[in-house]
Design a protein around this motif. Sequence first.
Motif, short mmCIF file in Angstrom:
data_model
loop_
_atom_site.label_atom_id
_atom_site.label_comp_id
_atom_site.label_asym_id
_atom_site.label_seq_id
_atom_site.Cartn_x
_atom_site.Cartn_y
_atom_site.Cartn_z
N GLU A 109 0.83 -1.21 0.00
CA GLU A 109 0.00 0.00 0.00
C GLU A 109 0.86 1.26 0.00
O GLU A 109 2.08 1.21 0.18
CB GLU A 109 -0.91 -0.01 1.23
CG GLU A 109 -1.88 -1.18 1.23
CD GLU A 109 -2.70 -1.25 2.49
OE1 GLU A 109 -3.94 -1.22 2.39
OE2 GLU A 109 -2.11 -1.34 3.59
N LYS A 110 0.19 2.41 -0.20
CA LYS A 110 0.90 3.69 -0.26
C LYS A 110 0.25 4.70 0.68
O LYS A 110 -0.94 4.64 0.97
CB LYS A 110 0.89 4.24 -1.69
CG LYS A 110 1.71 3.38 -2.66
CD LYS A 110 1.75 4.00 -4.05
CE LYS A 110 2.60 3.17 -4.99
NZ LYS A 110 2.67 3.76 -6.35
N VAL A 138 -4.02 7.46 -2.19
CA VAL A 138 -4.12 6.26 -3.03
C VAL A 138 -4.50 5.04 -2.19
O VAL A 138 -3.80 4.71 -1.23
CB VAL A 138 -2.79 5.99 -3.76
CG1 VAL A 138 -2.88 4.73 -4.62
CG2 VAL A 138 -2.41 7.19 -4.62
N THR A 140 -5.07 1.05 -2.50
CA THR A 140 -4.76 -0.08 -3.37
C THR A 140 -5.63 -1.29 -3.04
O THR A 140 -5.91 -1.57 -1.88
CB THR A 140 -3.28 -0.48 -3.20
OG1 THR A 140 -2.45 0.64 -3.54
CG2 THR A 140 -2.90 -1.65 -4.08
N ASN A 142 -5.57 -5.34 -3.57
CA ASN A 142 -4.90 -6.58 -3.98
C ASN A 142 -5.41 -7.72 -3.10
O ASN A 142 -6.44 -7.58 -2.45
CB ASN A 142 -3.37 -6.43 -3.96
CG ASN A 142 -2.82 -6.09 -2.58
OD1 ASN A 142 -3.35 -6.55 -1.55
ND2 ASN A 142 -1.75 -5.30 -2.53
N PRO A 146 -7.19 -3.29 0.53
CA PRO A 146 -6.62 -2.35 1.48
C PRO A 146 -6.80 -2.80 2.93
O PRO A 146 -7.76 -3.51 3.24
CB PRO A 146 -7.42 -1.07 1.22
CG PRO A 146 -8.77 -1.58 0.81
CD PRO A 146 -8.49 -2.81 0.00
N VAL A 179 -7.56 2.77 -6.62
CA VAL A 179 -6.96 2.48 -7.93
C VAL A 179 -7.30 1.05 -8.36
O VAL A 179 -7.46 0.15 -7.54
CB VAL A 179 -5.43 2.70 -7.91
CG1 VAL A 179 -5.11 4.17 -7.65
CG2 VAL A 179 -4.75 1.84 -6.86
N ASP A 181 -5.40 -0.79 -10.62
CA ASP A 181 -4.28 -1.49 -11.26
C ASP A 181 -3.35 -2.17 -10.26
O ASP A 181 -2.19 -2.44 -10.57
CB ASP A 181 -3.48 -0.52 -12.12
CG ASP A 181 -2.94 0.67 -11.32
OD1 ASP A 181 -3.26 0.78 -10.11
OD2 ASP A 181 -2.21 1.49 -11.90
N GLY A 182 -3.84 -2.46 -9.06
CA GLY A 182 -3.01 -3.21 -8.11
C GLY A 182 -2.79 -4.63 -8.58
O GLY A 182 -3.46 -5.11 -9.50
N GLY A 185 -5.00 -7.04 -9.95
CA GLY A 185 -5.82 -6.13 -10.73
C GLY A 185 -7.01 -6.77 -11.42
O GLY A 185 -7.57 -6.20 -12.36
#
Length: 340
Positions: A109-110, A138, A140, A142, A146, A179, A181-182, A185
């Motif tokens: 994560e970011k 952001v 994420t 996946n 998150p 987003v 595009d993780g 995705g």
Amino acid sequence: MSLNAIAQKLMKPGMGILAADESEPTIAKRFTKIGLNSTLDLRRDYREMLFRSKEAMQNYISGVILTEETLEQSAVDGTAFRAILAEADVIPGIKVDRGAFPMPGEAGEKITEGLDGLRQRLAHYAKLGAGFAKWRGVITINDIAPTRNNIRANAHALARYAILCQEAGIVPIVEPEVVGDGDPGDHSIRKTEDVTGETLEAVFKELRLAGVDLAGMLLKPNMVLAGTKAKDRPSVEEVARRTVAILREHVPAAVPGIAFLSGGQTDEEATAHLNAMNEIGGLPWPLTFSYGRALQNVALVTWAGERTNVPAAQAAFSHRARMNSLAALGQWRTDLDKAA
């Protein structure tokens, strides 16, 4: 002008926001695709081409998100970009976050940084005439993200940014982006819907705790889309329906407006989805666009760094801006797009 008045002007019917706040690495990638080096002069010339597109800027664009470089930059003839925007009655804005960086942990994560020194920077931007600002958080998706910790951390940062903006007399655009595009995705639209709802709930909780005036801010969310690699692609109508439903559930009516990011969609997809949402109608806030690449893509390729291409590039930019203006009114049609 009050914060609410600025926000209302940005959300004027049929108008939207041009996101011209690409970081140097991002614009360098876009320039590389058309065979250009990202020099200071070329970045200036490209943005001057956009800002001097009179048809687009006077009729379809209410605000432009700038970078620190561009906010203080001048055109080749010495005219400050801020003056060019003022002549078109366009409000200059400023991206104030320092980017999204890896968050400690194993979830990929970011967390967005840039709060240190922000009060002082905002005071400087206000003196330069910035009427609004933008901060992107952001989120994420996946196999393990998150996490609640990441959502809360980004929501808290967005709230701290927003209250500092309002303290400086600047309207904050709050941008929590889920987003698509993780890795891997391939998540469903339902997963994006759930995460977007959880994110918006956390963001508005933190905004209230921070004392942010909801009538003096704007929201810049993602649309509810499937992951970029998902096999099942939802229809335009499903994207619109799910996005509107999640906004109705989590966004207070006091917010003056919602300006969507395009989030990797094609130019026409971003327009079609916005139009379909506005066709639903009966919403407590106006819905418009705050697009970067989805407004600029054709214009950039057409321009290609050549002054002789400026009129054609400006025409391409104006067409895309007009299509999104129509979508913000629920009046866009495919045949109008193809007629250009």
